[in-house]
Design a protein around this motif. Structure first.
Motif, short mmCIF file in Angstrom:
data_model
loop_
_atom_site.label_atom_id
_atom_site.label_comp_id
_atom_site.label_asym_id
_atom_site.label_seq_id
_atom_site.Cartn_x
_atom_site.Cartn_y
_atom_site.Cartn_z
N MET A 21 0.85 -1.18 0.00
CA MET A 21 0.00 0.00 0.00
C MET A 21 0.90 1.24 0.00
SD MET A 21 -2.88 1.04 2.81
CE MET A 21 -3.92 -0.31 2.35
N SER A 22 0.58 2.20 -0.82
CA SER A 22 1.38 3.42 -0.89
C SER A 22 1.15 4.27 0.36
CB SER A 22 1.00 4.22 -2.13
OG SER A 22 -0.26 4.83 -1.95
N ALA A 23 2.09 5.19 0.59
CA ALA A 23 1.98 6.08 1.75
C ALA A 23 0.70 6.92 1.66
CB ALA A 23 3.21 6.97 1.84
N VAL A 24 0.35 7.33 0.45
CA VAL A 24 -0.87 8.13 0.27
C VAL A 24 -2.09 7.30 0.63
CG1 VAL A 24 -2.31 9.31 -1.43
CG2 VAL A 24 0.16 9.63 -1.46
N ASP A 58 -6.71 5.73 4.32
CA ASP A 58 -7.53 4.74 5.03
C ASP A 58 -7.15 4.60 6.51
OD1 ASP A 58 -5.34 3.04 5.25
OD2 ASP A 58 -6.15 1.51 3.92
N GLY A 59 -6.17 5.35 6.95
CA GLY A 59 -5.81 5.35 8.37
C GLY A 59 -4.98 4.17 8.83
N ARG A 111 -3.50 3.57 12.60
CA ARG A 111 -3.98 2.39 13.34
C ARG A 111 -2.81 1.53 13.82
NH1 ARG A 111 -6.69 0.28 9.34
NH2 ARG A 111 -5.63 -1.71 9.32
N LEU A 112 -1.82 1.34 12.94
CA LEU A 112 -0.65 0.54 13.31
C LEU A 112 0.17 1.21 14.40
CD1 LEU A 112 0.55 -0.71 9.81
CD2 LEU A 112 -0.65 -2.01 11.58
N ARG A 113 0.34 2.52 14.28
CA ARG A 113 1.09 3.25 15.31
C ARG A 113 0.38 3.14 16.66
NH1 ARG A 113 1.81 6.81 10.91
NH2 ARG A 113 3.97 6.75 10.21
N ALA A 114 -0.92 3.22 16.65
CA ALA A 114 -1.69 3.09 17.90
C ALA A 114 -1.54 1.69 18.48
CB ALA A 114 -3.17 3.41 17.65
N ALA A 115 -1.54 0.67 17.63
CA ALA A 115 -1.39 -0.71 18.11
C ALA A 115 -0.01 -0.93 18.71
CB ALA A 115 -1.64 -1.70 16.96
N VAL A 116 1.01 -0.37 18.08
CA VAL A 116 2.37 -0.50 18.62
C VAL A 116 2.48 0.27 19.94
CG1 VAL A 116 4.80 0.11 18.25
CG2 VAL A 116 3.49 -0.97 16.41
N ALA A 130 0.72 -7.30 13.18
CA ALA A 130 0.48 -7.43 11.74
C ALA A 130 -0.73 -8.32 11.47
CB ALA A 130 1.72 -7.99 11.04
N ARG A 131 -0.79 -9.46 12.14
CA ARG A 131 -1.91 -10.39 11.94
C ARG A 131 -3.22 -9.76 12.38
NH1 ARG A 131 -0.35 -14.10 15.04
NH2 ARG A 131 -1.68 -13.57 16.77
N ASN A 132 -3.23 -9.14 13.57
CA ASN A 132 -4.46 -8.54 14.09
C ASN A 132 -4.96 -7.38 13.24
OD1 ASN A 132 -4.38 -10.34 16.22
ND2 ASN A 132 -3.45 -8.90 17.65
N GLU A 133 -4.04 -6.66 12.61
CA GLU A 133 -4.41 -5.49 11.80
C GLU A 133 -4.57 -5.82 10.32
OE1 GLU A 133 -5.33 -2.61 13.03
OE2 GLU A 133 -4.90 -3.24 15.07
N GLY A 134 -4.26 -7.07 9.95
CA GLY A 134 -4.44 -7.48 8.56
C GLY A 134 -3.45 -6.86 7.59
#
Length: 173
Positions: free
Chosen positions: A1-4, A9-10, A14-19, A31-35
């Protein structure tokens, strides 16, 4: 997925919040939980925790690891298990489509080095302790294998290996 696309899509947020919610946890679980791919999680780690180099540096990085004193922990983490071996990184050569590892070490085998897309130098807490590793990631965004700085009997990181890890990371692998 591109940075844009990630921004739209957030995903990155979302990943930063999970970390941030589990800063010393298992990144494959995030990674698995966030797909998303494992590499996507590595790419959003806080500044300085993950430094990436191109997979084309595979043989150069491997050769540098061969020179590390003492034992490292070599890990292969799949959806079905985490396999750990302790030993010195043995030398290897390319032939018949593989990077072939040979030497007097419990670490051995044949690696599809041409599938290495990136090499990450990871320095982050793991369950409350500093952890330093060199992680080889394939074109699918999955970890091929990881080489962790060794620990002494006191469970502290090997200071000599940490210095070599930091030197390699600073020098661009």
């Amino acid at each position: 997925m591109s940075a844009v696309a990630e921004k739209l899509d957030g995903t990155a947020e979302r990943l930063r919040a999970a970390v941030a919610a589990d800063p010393g946890g298992v990144l494959e679980n995030i990674a698995r939980n966030e797909g998303v791919s494992y590499r996507a999680v590595l790419d959003i780690l806080p500044e300085g925790q993950a430094v990436a180099f191109p997979g084309s540096a595979f043989e150069r990085v491997w050769e540098s690891l061969v020179g590390w004193p003492g034992e490292v922990t070599f890990i292969v983490h799949t959806a079905d298990g985490v396999f750990e071996t302790r030993g010195a990184i043995p030398p290897g050569t390319t032939g018949r489509g593989y990077f072939n590892i040979h030497g007097d070490s419990p670490i051995g085998g044949h690696i599809r080095a041409d599938r290495c897309a990136a090499i990450y130098f990871i320095d982050r807490p793991f369950f409350g302790r500093r952890s330093c590793s060199v992680q080889f990631v394939n074109h699918d965004g999955t970890a091929m294998f990881k080489v962790f700085v060794g620990r002494g009997a006191d469970r502290e990181l090997d200071a000599g290996q940490v210095r070599l890890f930091e030197d390699m990371r600073s020098a661009g692998a």
